[in-house]
Scaffold this motif. Structure first.
Motif, mmCIF file in Angstrom:
data_model
loop_
_atom_site.group_PDB
_atom_site.id
_atom_site.type_symbol
_atom_site.label_atom_id
_atom_site.label_comp_id
_atom_site.label_asym_id
_atom_site.label_seq_id
_atom_site.Cartn_x
_atom_site.Cartn_y
_atom_site.Cartn_z
ATOM 1 N N GLU A 1 0.800 -1.380 0.021
ATOM 2 C CA GLU A 1 0.049 0.089 0.107
ATOM 3 C C GLU A 1 0.760 1.132 0.048
ATOM 4 O OE1 GLU A 1 -2.009 0.581 3.455
ATOM 5 O OE2 GLU A 1 -0.695 -0.099 4.633
ATOM 6 N N LYS A 2 0.285 2.258 -0.219
ATOM 7 C CA LYS A 2 1.106 3.766 -0.219
ATOM 8 C C LYS A 2 1.728 3.751 1.060
ATOM 9 C CE LYS A 2 0.428 8.543 -1.730
ATOM 10 N NZ LYS A 2 -0.544 9.396 -2.210
ATOM 11 N N LEU A 3 2.839 4.373 0.972
ATOM 12 C CA LEU A 3 3.684 4.322 2.297
ATOM 13 C C LEU A 3 3.406 5.689 2.847
ATOM 14 C CD1 LEU A 3 7.202 3.076 1.331
ATOM 15 C CD2 LEU A 3 5.386 1.960 2.878
ATOM 16 N N ALA A 4 3.226 6.825 2.117
ATOM 17 C CA ALA A 4 3.102 8.154 2.633
ATOM 18 C C ALA A 4 1.459 8.574 2.358
ATOM 19 C CB ALA A 4 3.965 9.157 1.947
ATOM 20 N N GLN A 5 0.600 8.511 3.379
ATOM 21 C CA GLN A 5 -0.832 8.493 3.154
ATOM 22 C C GLN A 5 -1.158 9.764 3.379
ATOM 23 O OE1 GLN A 5 -2.689 5.186 4.869
ATOM 24 N NE2 GLN A 5 -1.755 3.544 3.537
ATOM 25 N N LYS A 6 -0.549 10.695 4.291
ATOM 26 C CA LYS A 6 -1.058 11.970 4.629
ATOM 27 C C LYS A 6 -0.689 12.860 3.430
ATOM 28 C CE LYS A 6 -0.759 11.378 9.762
ATOM 29 N NZ LYS A 6 -0.280 12.033 11.038
ATOM 30 N N LYS A 7 -1.651 13.866 3.633
ATOM 31 C CA LYS A 7 -1.493 14.967 2.505
ATOM 32 C C LYS A 7 -1.602 16.453 3.214
ATOM 33 C CE LYS A 7 -3.657 12.820 -1.380
ATOM 34 N NZ LYS A 7 -5.082 12.678 -2.245
ATOM 35 N N PRO A 8 -0.411 16.590 4.022
ATOM 36 C CA PRO A 8 -0.407 17.915 4.662
ATOM 37 C C PRO A 8 -0.359 19.179 3.744
ATOM 38 C CG PRO A 8 1.795 16.785 4.600
ATOM 39 C CD PRO A 8 0.942 15.921 4.079
ATOM 40 N N LYS A 9 -0.762 20.152 4.659
ATOM 41 C CA LYS A 9 -0.885 21.365 3.815
ATOM 42 C C LYS A 9 0.504 22.125 4.042
ATOM 43 C CE LYS A 9 -5.841 22.088 4.405
ATOM 44 N NZ LYS A 9 -6.909 23.144 4.999
ATOM 45 N N LEU A 10 1.027 23.114 3.278
ATOM 46 C CA LEU A 10 2.059 23.773 3.643
ATOM 47 C C LEU A 10 2.159 24.642 4.662
ATOM 48 C CD1 LEU A 10 2.600 25.107 -0.096
ATOM 49 C CD2 LEU A 10 3.689 23.217 1.123
ATOM 50 N N THR A 11 1.056 25.089 5.407
ATOM 51 C CA THR A 11 0.825 26.058 6.533
ATOM 52 C C THR A 11 0.804 24.908 7.848
ATOM 53 O OG1 THR A 11 -1.452 25.962 6.297
ATOM 54 C CG2 THR A 11 -0.209 27.692 5.281
ATOM 55 N N ASP A 12 0.796 23.453 7.864
ATOM 56 C CA ASP A 12 0.566 22.740 8.908
ATOM 57 C C ASP A 12 1.842 22.908 9.559
ATOM 58 O OD1 ASP A 12 -1.759 21.963 8.194
ATOM 59 O OD2 ASP A 12 -1.136 19.875 7.362
ATOM 60 N N HIS A 13 2.852 23.069 9.058
ATOM 61 C CA HIS A 13 4.285 23.224 9.985
ATOM 62 C C HIS A 13 5.254 24.145 9.135
ATOM 63 C CE1 HIS A 13 7.468 22.620 12.698
ATOM 64 N NE2 HIS A 13 6.596 21.807 13.527
ATOM 65 N N LEU A 14 4.904 25.431 9.161
ATOM 66 C CA LEU A 14 5.293 26.562 8.314
ATOM 67 C C LEU A 14 7.114 26.607 8.374
ATOM 68 C CD1 LEU A 14 4.716 28.477 6.273
ATOM 69 C CD2 LEU A 14 4.406 30.255 7.919
ATOM 70 N N SER A 15 7.551 26.314 9.714
ATOM 71 C CA SER A 15 8.899 26.487 9.885
ATOM 72 C C SER A 15 9.604 25.436 9.127
ATOM 73 C CB SER A 15 9.100 26.388 11.333
ATOM 74 O OG SER A 15 8.840 25.167 12.018
ATOM 75 N N ILE A 16 9.094 24.249 8.890
ATOM 76 C CA ILE A 16 9.795 23.248 7.895
ATOM 77 C C ILE A 16 9.417 23.628 6.612
ATOM 78 C CG2 ILE A 16 9.780 20.667 7.304
ATOM 79 C CD1 ILE A 16 9.490 20.127 10.552
ATOM 80 N N THR A 17 8.350 24.087 6.084
ATOM 81 C CA THR A 17 8.060 24.265 4.797
ATOM 82 C C THR A 17 8.999 25.212 4.238
ATOM 83 O OG1 THR A 17 5.648 23.874 5.319
ATOM 84 C CG2 THR A 17 6.105 25.277 3.232
ATOM 85 N N ILE A 18 9.177 26.428 5.191
ATOM 86 C CA ILE A 18 10.096 27.513 4.380
ATOM 87 C C ILE A 18 11.586 27.280 4.714
ATOM 88 C CG2 ILE A 18 8.426 29.200 4.869
ATOM 89 C CD1 ILE A 18 10.218 29.834 7.423
ATOM 90 N N GLY A 19 11.968 25.797 5.133
ATOM 91 C CA GLY A 19 13.387 25.387 5.112
ATOM 92 C C GLY A 19 14.243 25.517 4.214
ATOM 93 N N PRO A 20 13.734 24.946 2.833
ATOM 94 C CA PRO A 20 14.689 24.739 1.594
ATOM 95 C C PRO A 20 14.955 26.399 1.335
ATOM 96 C CG PRO A 20 12.813 23.220 1.375
ATOM 97 C CD PRO A 20 12.429 24.104 2.748
ATOM 98 N N ILE A 21 13.838 27.404 1.425
ATOM 99 C CA ILE A 21 14.026 28.819 1.078
ATOM 100 C C ILE A 21 15.222 29.483 1.862
ATOM 101 C CG2 ILE A 21 13.147 31.022 0.779
ATOM 102 C CD1 ILE A 21 10.224 29.579 0.661
ATOM 103 N N MET A 22 15.296 29.087 3.317
ATOM 104 C CA MET A 22 16.174 29.601 4.000
ATOM 105 C C MET A 22 17.750 29.111 3.912
ATOM 106 S SD MET A 22 14.493 31.300 6.379
ATOM 107 C CE MET A 22 15.606 31.618 7.776
#
Length: 327
Positions: free
Chosen positions: A45-66
């Motif tokens: 079955e699909k391993l990554a089943q959750k579909k989180p939003k970019l705003t769910d953990h914003l500090s991690i989301t902006i990590g690549p930009i930082m």
């Protein structure tokens, strides 16, 4: 669903015994007790089943930009502004003499020190962001065998040590004005990771538990641990992913071969990167090598990550098709 909080007392006792004994069979039985029944219906079955939003953990989301800002943009701005100013002064001073008596400016230990601070901020931000999530949400994303939130995960510790490995030549190279050593700093970091990858190819029995893997079981390829941690923590897939991921690795020989192949692929990438970096450092002048050394680092990471993603998708799709045919 918080898996640890919902486990009953008997399961917790069995879990502790399995961890101390280092038995793979006991570990599988315990993890099965934590897993919803639907997880046992299919090994593919699909391993990554959750579909989180970019705003769910914003500090991690902006990590690549930082990282892009502090590891590439700001260091280049700091250095090349200094370089342009001092090179123009050098040219003006040299016009007064038939043979220039002044040394052509290439680097300065102070400006290189400022570039170090900027480069370190990008890496440090990513480390702090993922450590904070592990500390604040241990029941959601911590490794399955974690007994304390302060244990973090393998990737956090490797990340921290790798930063120190890169910092040492950065500091020595700038303070002693050794430009080649300074430019080799990212290469030292990647060389450290490459050595770790080579070590993990040896199927030694681990003396302690690593992430969700019990002690006494064979060491797994480094990509296995990195993928589990990054997807579970940074990808916001949490412990449910760790359970499915471990089960897939235990049950699928093709999945194990794929992760082994990906680890070898990244070892090859480290060799290519170090060779390219060395050519740039020893052939080009410092002001050219400074920007290019950062550029090839991120080009290498992007290319190898893109190929790894395609490789992973092809491997998983092939497994799924084989499973469908067998059923």
């Amino acid at each position: 669903m918080i898996l640890v909080a919902n486990a009953n007392e008997d399961d917790q006792d069995s879990y502790t015994a399995g961890r101390m004994a280092g038995s793979a069979q006991e570990e599988a039985r315990v993890l099965g007790a934590w897993t919803p029944s639907t997880l046992h219906s299919s090994s593919y079955e699909k391993l990554a089943q959750k579909k989180p939003k970019l705003t769910d953990h914003l500090s991690i989301t902006i990590g690549p930009i930082m990282i892009i800002i502090f590891d590439i943009v700001v260091p280049c701005i700091i250095y090349y502004i200094w370089f342009d100013i001092h090179r123009s002064h050098w040219k003006s001073a040299c016009r007064s003499y038939e043979a220039c008596r002044f040394t052509k400016p290439e680097f300065d230990k102070q400006v290189l020190g400022y570039a170090i601070i900027s480069f370190g901020l990008g890496e440090l931000y990513i480390l702090i962001a993922r450590v904070c999530r592990l500390l604040w949400h241990p029941d959601e994303c911590a490794p399955l065998l974690s007994r304390s939130r302060w244990e973090l995960d393998a990737t956090s510790w490797v990340y921290g040590v790798a930063m120190i490995c890169a910092l040492i030549p950065f500091v020595i190279g700038s303070s002693k004005e050794l430009p080649e050593l300074y430019l080799y700093s990212p290469g030292v970091l990647m060389a450290f990771l490459g050595i770790l990858m080579l070590i993990t190819l040896i199927p030694l029995k681990i003396p302690i538990g690593i992430n969700s893997q019990a002690k006494g079981t064979p060491l797994r390829p480094l990509v296995y641990y990195a993928a589990e941690d990054f997807i579970a923590v940074d990808g916001l897939q949490d412990r449910e992913f760790r359970i499915r991921y471990n089960a897939r690795y235990d049950s699928s020989k093709a999945f194990r071969r794929m992760l082994l192949g990906l680890t070898i692929w990244w070892i090859f990438g480290v060799c290519v990167y170090l060779g390219s970096l060395s050519a740039i450092i020893w052939i080009m002048e410092f002001h050219y090598a400074f920007g290019l050394s950062l550029g090839i680092l991120f080009a290498y990471i992007l290319i190898w990550a893109a190929v790894s993603y395609i490789w992973l998708q092809i491997g998983i799709n092939r497994e799924r098709k084989v499973q469908e045919i067998s059923v």
